[in-house]
Design a protein around this motif. Structure first.
Motif, short mmCIF file in Angstrom:
data_model
loop_
_atom_site.label_atom_id
_atom_site.label_comp_id
_atom_site.label_asym_id
_atom_site.label_seq_id
_atom_site.Cartn_x
_atom_site.Cartn_y
_atom_site.Cartn_z
N GLU A 11 -6.17 4.31 -7.50
CA GLU A 11 -7.04 3.57 -6.59
C GLU A 11 -7.64 2.35 -7.27
O GLU A 11 -7.85 1.31 -6.63
N TYR A 12 -7.91 2.46 -8.56
CA TYR A 12 -8.46 1.34 -9.34
C TYR A 12 -7.47 0.18 -9.39
O TYR A 12 -7.86 -0.99 -9.54
N SER A 72 -9.29 0.82 3.74
CA SER A 72 -9.40 -0.08 2.59
C SER A 72 -10.85 -0.34 2.21
O SER A 72 -11.18 -0.43 1.02
N GLU A 101 -4.96 -0.03 -6.76
CA GLU A 101 -4.73 -0.30 -5.34
C GLU A 101 -5.81 -1.19 -4.74
O GLU A 101 -5.58 -1.90 -3.75
N VAL A 102 -6.99 -1.20 -5.34
CA VAL A 102 -8.11 -1.97 -4.79
C VAL A 102 -7.76 -3.44 -4.64
O VAL A 102 -8.28 -4.13 -3.75
N ARG A 130 0.51 4.86 -2.05
CA ARG A 130 0.53 6.18 -1.41
C ARG A 130 1.55 7.07 -2.09
O ARG A 130 1.28 8.25 -2.39
N ARG A 153 0.82 -1.21 0.00
CA ARG A 153 0.00 0.00 0.00
C ARG A 153 0.85 1.26 0.00
O ARG A 153 0.44 2.31 -0.50
N CYS A 170 -6.20 -3.77 -1.30
CA CYS A 170 -7.22 -3.51 -0.29
C CYS A 170 -8.09 -4.73 -0.06
O CYS A 170 -8.44 -5.07 1.08
N VAL A 219 -14.27 2.62 -5.33
CA VAL A 219 -13.85 2.12 -6.64
C VAL A 219 -14.98 1.32 -7.29
O VAL A 219 -15.22 1.44 -8.50
N LEU A 277 -12.16 2.67 0.34
CA LEU A 277 -11.61 2.72 -1.01
C LEU A 277 -12.29 1.67 -1.89
O LEU A 277 -12.63 1.96 -3.05
N LYS A 310 0.28 8.32 -5.48
CA LYS A 310 -0.69 9.41 -5.37
C LYS A 310 0.00 10.71 -4.94
O LYS A 310 -0.36 11.79 -5.43
#
Length: 589
Positions: A533-534, A556, A536-537, A511, A507, A540, A563, A559, A514
């Protein structure tokens, strides 16, 4: 064939290099004195290629290049000529005419004019996209995200590009590709399970059906009065078993049914006659006797049966093919029998290890033997490959590094088609989009530079500031793969590959990505963060399923919900009663 292409290239290179001038300017300061030219009798697809060239050139430069359906229009040296036509023939008399055998294409310049044409209309459309990608830096990464650079001026001295696909039928079995034909054609995806791809996109080499025998010899129609049509299992006829292939009535019903489908749906190229999924095969004495003639392999009786169906339809449909599976119990190559010349063997890799290349992985040795043996008896081989996690599409899966090895082996085996099955029920993550993009490049050219393809995607999709960090994450994700762990397409969050220590540093990469976007600023900050984020999901979801309390505490779950809503994700796994993303959210709460 390769010699012919080499000679064609030599002829064209000699033609367009003679007397070429330098400094041809296609556009400058929002203006262009070029004209897009096509034959007034050009097909809908070639017309669409002209429209696409006009559209994207306008997006890049602000210039509107006019389209003229008149081969006499425009000034010599200021023409973009789309499609093979009389103008192409007159100026390049040494070139053979397209014959529709593949989707190879050219674009090349001569005296300032640029010619775009393919062996098929779809090939002509590919030539336009290739020009936009290679020369002007465009990229299409999913149906919603593209990278179209803005340029004030673009000039060229000479242009030449000729490409030939390595795999004839390329079917990216991903939801986003299947449901957006305008995007599919930009990925040079040309094969589908339906004929719904419109003529404007060049149509498709369509494959009708799979697991079709239960639908051709239906339980509700035949079992009550003819249980003998169905497999004998432990002494009893079972309507859920595979059909009894030694029964001559089953053969007649099947052949009649396939013939009816071919008449009603004539636009398909291949029509499937194939076993059901996960059902036992008939154990009757007659079926056992047929299998015994062919090495006691289930594939033997299936090929024996399918050959007869293929013979029954061959005279009426000489340019069509019957396809069948080499899958599960029929995957191994039989003895003493060969598929007919109009039979396509669809070899399926469902048991393979997802995270290791074929060579050197003990779990892949059996499939590798089958991949080597089937071409010795089958002239037409089609690969159904698996490149996702059916039990949870949204988990991290570091299998992208195996793709090149797989596709090269499929090419070397002489495969006429490859269908990589990804997350086909819904969009799921940016990394699934990236895998479809990488596979599209490999199916066209298995020897392409995969690292460069990944760089193109990550810089274009996430932006040049976040792209390198996402690639660092991919390298970190790759450390999950060890020599001793093997994962199939039913990967779960408790798989040996995963550990809790992976999640926090994983993660951190997102970060940093971003933060890099925010530091760079610009007008796309929120959009690029949403794309990160799309991706990172995936981490998560792993965190929420392994450590739900921690996942909820560090955001998470929020998020994931964000998403899902933003991207329109509906399904997270293939099977069962809890496939919808709402079920996933409930598991994570």
């Amino acid at each position: 064939m390769r010699y012919v292409y080499i000679m064609m290239c030599a002829v064209i290179m000699a033609a367009f290099c003679t007397g070429c001038s330098s400094g041809h300017t296609l556009f400058e300061s929002g203006e262009s004195d070029y004209t897009i030219i096509l034959d007034p009798e050009a097909s809908e697809c070639v017309g669409y290629a002209a429209q696409e060239l006009q559209h994207w050139l306008h997006q890049i430069s602000g210039a509107t290049v006019p389209i003229e359906e008149n081969l006499s229009a425009g000034r010599s040296g200021k023409r973009l000529v789309i499609g093979y036509n009389s103008l192409t023939r007159e100026t390049h008399r040494n070139l053979p005419a397209p014959n529709g055998t593949d989707e190879s294409f050219f674009y090349f310049s001569e005296g300032g004019d640029v010619y775009f044409w393919g062996d098929t209309d779809r090939g002509t459309l590919y030539s336009v996209y290739s020009f936009l990608e290679k020369e002007l830096g465009c990229g299409w990464y999913n149906s919603r995200v593209s990278h179209i650079p803005e340029r004030d001026v673009w000039s060229f001295e000479k242009l030449f590009n000729h490409e030939v696909p390595a795999i004839r039928m390329r079917n990216l079995f991903y939801y986003d590709v299947n449901t957006h034909p305008e995007f599919a054609v930009r990925l040079r995806d040309n094969s589908t399970l339906s004929t719904e791809r419109e003529a404007i996109y060049g149509g498709a080499l369509a494959y009708w059906g799979c697991h079709t025998l239960p639908g051709l010899v239906r339980e509700d129609e035949y079992f009550r009065n003819h249980p003998e049509y169905f497999g004998l299992i432990d002494g009893r006829r079972d309507p859920k078993a595979q059909r009894c292939l030694s029964n001559p009535d089953v053969l007649k019903i099947t052949a009649d049914g396939v013939r009816k489908v071919m008449r009603e749906y004539p636009d398909y190229l291949i029509y499937s006659v194939s076993q059901d999924d996960g059902r036992p095969s008939c154990q009757c004495d007659e079926c056992r006797a047929v299998k015994a003639r062919y090495g006691d392999e289930e594939s033997g009786i299936l090929i024996w049966f399918v050959n007869q169906v293929a013979d029954a339809v061959a005279d009426e449909f000489p340019d069509k093919f019957i396809g069948t599976f080499a899958y599960q119990q029929t995957r191994h190559c039989p003895e003493n029998i060969k598929p007919r010349e109009n039979v396509v063997i669809r070899l399926c890799s469902i048991e393979e290890c997802q995270i290791h290349p074929y060579d050197g992985c003990e779990r892949n040795m059996a499939f590798l033997r089958d991949l080597e043996e089937w071409p010795s008896i089958a002239s037409l081989l089609y690969i159904w490959d698996y490149v996702t996690t059916f039990s949870n599409y949204m988990l991290p899966s570091p299998n992208i590094w195996t793709f090149q090895d797989r596709v090269r082996r499929f090419r070397d085996a002489g495969a006429i088609g490859v269908m990589p099955q990804g997350s086909y029920q819904s969009v799921n993550s940016a990394f699934e989009d990236m895998k479809a993009y990488v596979l599209s490049k490999l199916l066209w050219n298995p020897d392409c530079d995969v690292d460069e393809v990944i760089k193109n995607f990550t810089d274009g999709f996430f932006g040049p500031d976040a792209g390198p960090i996402i690639r660092d994450y991919l390298a970190f994700e790759r450390t999950l793969v060890t020599e001793d762990n093997h994962e199939d397409l039913y990967l779960s969050e408790s798989a040996d590959m995963y550990n809790d220590e992976f999640i926090a540093p994983a993660r951190e990469y997102f970060r940093k990505a971003k933060d890099a976007i925010r530091a760079a600023g610009g007008g796309q900050v929120e959009e690029l963060i949403a794309r990160v984020e799309y991706a990172e999901v995936t981490v998560c979801v792993l965190e929420l399923l392994r450590m739900p309390g921690q996942g909820r505490a560090d955001g998470s779950l929020d998020l994931l919900k964000r998403v899902i809503e933003r991207e329109g994700i509906t399904t997270y796994c293939e099977f069962g009663d809890t496939t919808k993303v709402q079920n996933l959210i409930e598991r994570c709460q």
